[in-house]
Design an enzyme around this catalytic site. Structure first.
Site, PDB file in Angstrom:
ATOM      1  N   HIS A  72       0.951  -1.162  -0.249  1.00 33.68           N
ATOM      2  CA  HIS A  72      -0.179   0.038  -0.108  1.00 33.68           C
ATOM      3  C   HIS A  72       0.953   1.254  -0.128  1.00 33.68           C
ATOM      4  CE1 HIS A  72      -4.099  -1.986   1.670  1.00 33.68           C
ATOM      5  NE2 HIS A  72      -3.439  -2.453   0.664  1.00 33.68           N
ATOM      6  N   TYR A 201      -9.126   5.725   6.986  1.00 28.97           N
ATOM      7  CA  TYR A 201      -9.148   6.376   8.408  1.00 28.97           C
ATOM      8  C   TYR A 201     -10.331   7.307   8.241  1.00 28.97           C
ATOM      9  CZ  TYR A 201      -4.942   3.828   9.854  1.00 28.97           C
ATOM     10  OH  TYR A 201      -4.074   2.991  10.008  1.00 28.97           O
ATOM     11  N   PRO A 293      -3.975   0.847  18.268  1.00 31.24           N
ATOM     12  CA  PRO A 293      -3.644   0.285  17.083  1.00 31.24           C
ATOM     13  C   PRO A 293      -3.902   1.175  16.199  1.00 31.24           C
ATOM     14  CG  PRO A 293      -5.776  -0.628  17.773  1.00 31.24           C
ATOM     15  CD  PRO A 293      -5.365  -0.002  19.029  1.00 31.24           C
ATOM     16  N   LYS A 297       1.609   0.044  14.959  1.00 30.91           N
ATOM     17  CA  LYS A 297       2.958   0.277  15.219  1.00 30.91           C
ATOM     18  C   LYS A 297       3.279  -1.054  16.263  1.00 30.91           C
ATOM     19  CE  LYS A 297       4.738   3.615  13.226  1.00 30.91           C
ATOM     20  NZ  LYS A 297       4.328   2.941  12.087  1.00 30.91           N
ATOM     21  N   TYR A 385       4.325   6.687   9.713  1.00 33.20           N
ATOM     22  CA  TYR A 385       3.630   5.432   9.240  1.00 33.20           C
ATOM     23  C   TYR A 385       4.290   4.326   8.577  1.00 33.20           C
ATOM     24  CZ  TYR A 385      -0.767   2.914   8.272  1.00 33.20           C
ATOM     25  OH  TYR A 385      -2.232   2.056   8.296  1.00 33.20           O
TER      26      TYR A 385
HETATM   27  C1  LIG Z   1      -6.598  -8.666  20.196  1.00 32.68           C
HETATM   28  C2  LIG Z   1      -5.422  -7.783  19.562  1.00 32.68           C
HETATM   29  C3  LIG Z   1      -5.589  -7.108  18.260  1.00 32.68           C
HETATM   30  C4  LIG Z   1      -4.582  -6.051  17.675  1.00 32.68           C
HETATM   31  N1  LIG Z   1      -4.719  -5.625  16.679  1.00 32.68           N
HETATM   32  C5  LIG Z   1      -3.872  -4.864  15.981  1.00 32.68           C
HETATM   33  C6  LIG Z   1      -3.715  -4.084  14.760  1.00 32.68           C
HETATM   34  O1  LIG Z   1      -4.870  -4.343  14.225  1.00 32.68           O
HETATM   35  N2  LIG Z   1      -2.785  -3.405  14.628  1.00 32.68           N
HETATM   36  C7  LIG Z   1      -1.657  -3.278  15.061  1.00 32.68           C
HETATM   37  O2  LIG Z   1      -0.660  -2.760  14.673  1.00 32.68           O
HETATM   38  N3  LIG Z   1      -1.495  -4.200  16.316  1.00 32.68           N
HETATM   39  C8  LIG Z   1      -2.579  -4.895  16.703  1.00 32.68           C
HETATM   40  N4  LIG Z   1      -2.399  -5.475  17.974  1.00 32.68           N
HETATM   41  C9  LIG Z   1      -1.150  -5.365  18.418  1.00 32.68           C
HETATM   42  C10 LIG Z   1       0.058  -6.199  18.083  1.00 32.68           C
HETATM   43  O3  LIG Z   1      -0.586  -7.452  17.601  1.00 32.68           O
HETATM   44  C11 LIG Z   1       1.167  -6.707  19.030  1.00 32.68           C
HETATM   45  O4  LIG Z   1       1.652  -5.390  19.264  1.00 32.68           O
HETATM   46  C12 LIG Z   1       1.902  -7.680  18.675  1.00 32.68           C
HETATM   47  O5  LIG Z   1       1.345  -8.935  18.756  1.00 32.68           O
HETATM   48  C13 LIG Z   1       3.056  -7.695  19.791  1.00 32.68           C
HETATM   49  O6  LIG Z   1       3.858  -8.714  19.526  1.00 32.68           O
HETATM   50  P1  LIG Z   1       4.494  -9.527  20.935  1.00 32.68           P
HETATM   51  O7  LIG Z   1       5.342 -10.741  20.572  1.00 32.68           O
HETATM   52  O8  LIG Z   1       5.260  -8.537  21.831  1.00 32.68           O
HETATM   53  O9  LIG Z   1       3.353  -9.881  21.918  1.00 32.68           O
HETATM   54  P2  LIG Z   1       2.498 -11.036  21.571  1.00 32.68           P
HETATM   55  O10 LIG Z   1       2.022 -11.099  20.236  1.00 32.68           O
HETATM   56  O11 LIG Z   1       1.222 -10.921  22.556  1.00 32.68           O
HETATM   57  O12 LIG Z   1       2.757 -12.431  21.980  1.00 32.68           O
HETATM   58  C14 LIG Z   1       3.153 -13.026  23.273  1.00 32.68           C
HETATM   59  C15 LIG Z   1       3.238 -14.396  23.295  1.00 32.68           C
HETATM   60  O13 LIG Z   1       3.596 -14.799  24.539  1.00 32.68           O
HETATM   61  C16 LIG Z   1       2.631 -15.808  25.229  1.00 32.68           C
HETATM   62  N5  LIG Z   1       2.646 -15.941  26.422  1.00 32.68           N
HETATM   63  C17 LIG Z   1       1.823 -14.840  27.247  1.00 32.68           C
HETATM   64  N6  LIG Z   1       1.925 -15.215  28.437  1.00 32.68           N
HETATM   65  C18 LIG Z   1       2.969 -16.184  28.444  1.00 32.68           C
HETATM   66  C19 LIG Z   1       3.297 -17.087  29.901  1.00 32.68           C
HETATM   67  N7  LIG Z   1       3.178 -16.751  30.897  1.00 32.68           N
HETATM   68  N8  LIG Z   1       4.279 -18.000  29.347  1.00 32.68           N
HETATM   69  C20 LIG Z   1       4.546 -18.393  27.923  1.00 32.68           C
HETATM   70  N9  LIG Z   1       4.123 -17.896  26.847  1.00 32.68           N
HETATM   71  C21 LIG Z   1       3.091 -16.599  27.441  1.00 32.68           C
HETATM   72  C22 LIG Z   1       1.474 -15.381  24.388  1.00 32.68           C
HETATM   73  O14 LIG Z   1       0.369 -16.607  24.235  1.00 32.68           O
HETATM   74  C23 LIG Z   1       1.954 -14.723  22.969  1.00 32.68           C
HETATM   75  O15 LIG Z   1       2.161 -16.027  22.067  1.00 32.68           O
HETATM   76  C24 LIG Z   1      -3.179  -6.189  18.412  1.00 32.68           C
HETATM   77  C25 LIG Z   1      -3.333  -7.036  19.543  1.00 32.68           C
HETATM   78  C26 LIG Z   1      -4.434  -7.426  20.193  1.00 32.68           C
HETATM   79  C27 LIG Z   1      -4.332  -8.284  21.559  1.00 32.68           C
END
Ligand SMILES: Cc1cc2nc3c(=O)[nH]c(=O)nc-3n(C[C@H](O)[C@H](O)[C@H](O)COP(=O)(O)OP(=O)(O)OC[C@H]3O[C@@H](n4cnc5c(N)ncnc54)[C@H](O)[C@@H]3O)c2cc1C
Length: 392
Positions: A72, A201, A293, A297, A385
């Site tokens: 995009h 948006y 969101p 980011k 962005y």
């Molecule tokens: C419902 C939702 C919708 C979203 N939509 C958007 C969007 O549209 N656009 C956007 O930019 N961002 C979005 N986000 C944000 C984006 O998805 C996150 O910033 C991103 O997933 C961050 O990655 P991470 O690996 O830090 O955390 P996470 O993706 O949360 O991964 C953490 C992992 O750790 C695991 N975990 C948790 N606790 C434990 C434990 N005690 N022991 C072992 N494993 C554990 C979890 O199961 C998971 O697999 C959204 C987030 C959520 C929750």
């Protein structure tokens, strides 16, 4: 069990880190509380910055992304019944974003890790971390009911906002900065081809709306709603009607409609913990910070954190240097706060706060007018962005 880097969580942060370390010949074990199927099907983000896309190619996991990702080159800001395009390519020397669902990224990363015979321990129970201020921290958990102990040199807390890693840092060391918003997003997946070439948006008196896509036959659509609302209160017909009202334009733009296959309500918050490290524990991604969101980011910021962490760990193992590890939090927080500001700014400009706050509404319209008519203002939105250079 023993490894060099123990990684808690198989989300984007944990999995990218494991592959970055693997490339440098550093051993790691990923400990994840959910099953492989669960993490591969979890619907979340979908906008990848150029830097994230480039990293996937560099790690050799960009094949499906290349085939299925949708580039995009801009977004539309829609208000007052009119659309205004922000042209990323023109404003940022040819940069763009790529739409590729987060769960597809996760599938690619898991496949690459397992193909290289490197461990991901799925469905680990009662995960906890210990000895963080010593030289041999451990991750303890149960597998099929049996206790396990993983000894590590370092632990990466990549377990998201609700994980256990951040909570293991002594409270007196934690400095928390947070903001919650008086609204949430009702998000749906709709089986229909994209209604638009790029994301829309929308600022509307009934509240914000976002038109996004995940694939050529799946749309991701959001409307601003009460964060306390129950999704059961929203029939599919009500959601479609609300989208149509908020997205209507003077030239009769049409939303392409199909069956809704998933719907949920997401709360919005900004959150940062400082510092992002304690002893031999390093937090990355949502474990350390959350953004609303609106700026797309969250995932990209998680990737930026683990790039810094992988580099710092590589310098430790290859050159016995500790300076990059010591500077990890400071290095990451510069970009984190930039993304926090950008996400807060987009959120504040595009959502309705209080219905009767006419002053705030005039301010929002003025900001939107300025953003779409000043090249300087549009460039600021565009460069944030598509993602600032990794050196940020
Ligand atoms: C419902 C939702 C919708 C979203 N939509 C958007 C969007 O549209 N656009 C956007 O930019 N961002 C979005 N986000 C944000 C984006 O998805 C996150 O910033 C991103 O997933 C961050 O990655 P991470 O690996 O830090 O955390 P996470 O993706 O949360 O991964 C953490 C992992 O750790 C695991 N975990 C948790 N606790 C434990 C434990 N005690 N022991 C072992 N494993 C554990 C979890 O199961 C998971 O697999 C959204 C987030 C959520 C929750």
């Amino acid at each position: 069990m023993r490894t060099q880097v123990g990684i808690v969580g198989a989300g984007p942060a944990g999995l990218f880190l494991s592959l970055l370390l693997q490339r440098e010949g550093i051993e790691s074990v990923v400990v994840e509380m959910h099953s492989r199927k669960y993490v591969e099907e979890r619907i979340r983000a979908g906008v990848l910055e150029q830097g994230t896309v480039d990293l996937m190619h560099k790690l050799g996991v960009g094949e499906r992304l290349k085939l299925q990702g949708l580039e995009h080159g801009g977004i539309e800001l829609r208000f007052g019944g009119r659309g205004h395009r922000i042209d990323f390519r023109e404003l940022t020397n040819g940069k763009c974003v790529t739409i590729y669902a987060q769960h597809e990224v996760i599938k690619d990363l898991i496949a690459a890790r397992l193909a290289a015979n490197r461990p991901i321990l799925f469905a680990a129970e009662n995960v906890s971390v210990h000895g963080l201020d010593g030289e041999r921290p451990t991750i303890q958990f149960q597998m099929n009911g049996a206790p396990e102990k993983l000894e590590c040199d370092f632990i990466a807390g990549c377990d998201g906002f609700h994980g256990i890693s951040r909570a293991s840092i002594p409270e007196e060391i934690q400095h928390v900065f947070s903001r919650s918003y008086p609204f949430g997003w009702l998000g749906i997946l709709m089986q229909a081809p994209p209604s638009a070439q790029e994301l829309i948006y929308t600022y509307h008196e009934r509240g914000f709306a976002l038109v996004s896509t995940r694939s050529p036959d799946l749309q991701r659509l959001y409307i601003q709603c009460d964060p306390q609302d129950d999704i059961a209160n929203w029939s599919d017909a009500m959601i479609v009607e609300e989208l149509q009202l908020r997205l209507a334009t003077k030239d009769n733009w049409q939303l392409l409609v199909g069956p809704i296959i998933q719907k949920s309500i997401l709360a919005m918050r900004s959150f940062v913990i400082e510092p992002m490290q304690y002893g031999r524990l390093f937090l990355a991604g949502d474990a350390a910070h959350i953004v609303p969101p609106t700026g797309a980011k969250g995932l990209n910021l998680a990737v930026a954190d683990v790039r810094h962490l992988a580099r710092a760990l590589t310098m430790f193992y290859k050159q016995n240097r500790t300076d990059l590890l010591e500077a990890y939090s400071t290095t990451c927080l510069r970009r984190v706060w930039r993304a926090e500001h950008f996400s807060w700014w987009m959120t504040s400009m595009l959502h309705r706060f209080l219905d009767d706050d006419a002053f705030q509404q005039r301010m929002q319209r003025s900001q939107l007018d300025y953003t779409v008519s000043s090249r300087a203002a549009a460039t600021s939105l565009a460069e944030n962005y598509v993602g600032l250079p990794f050196t940020w």
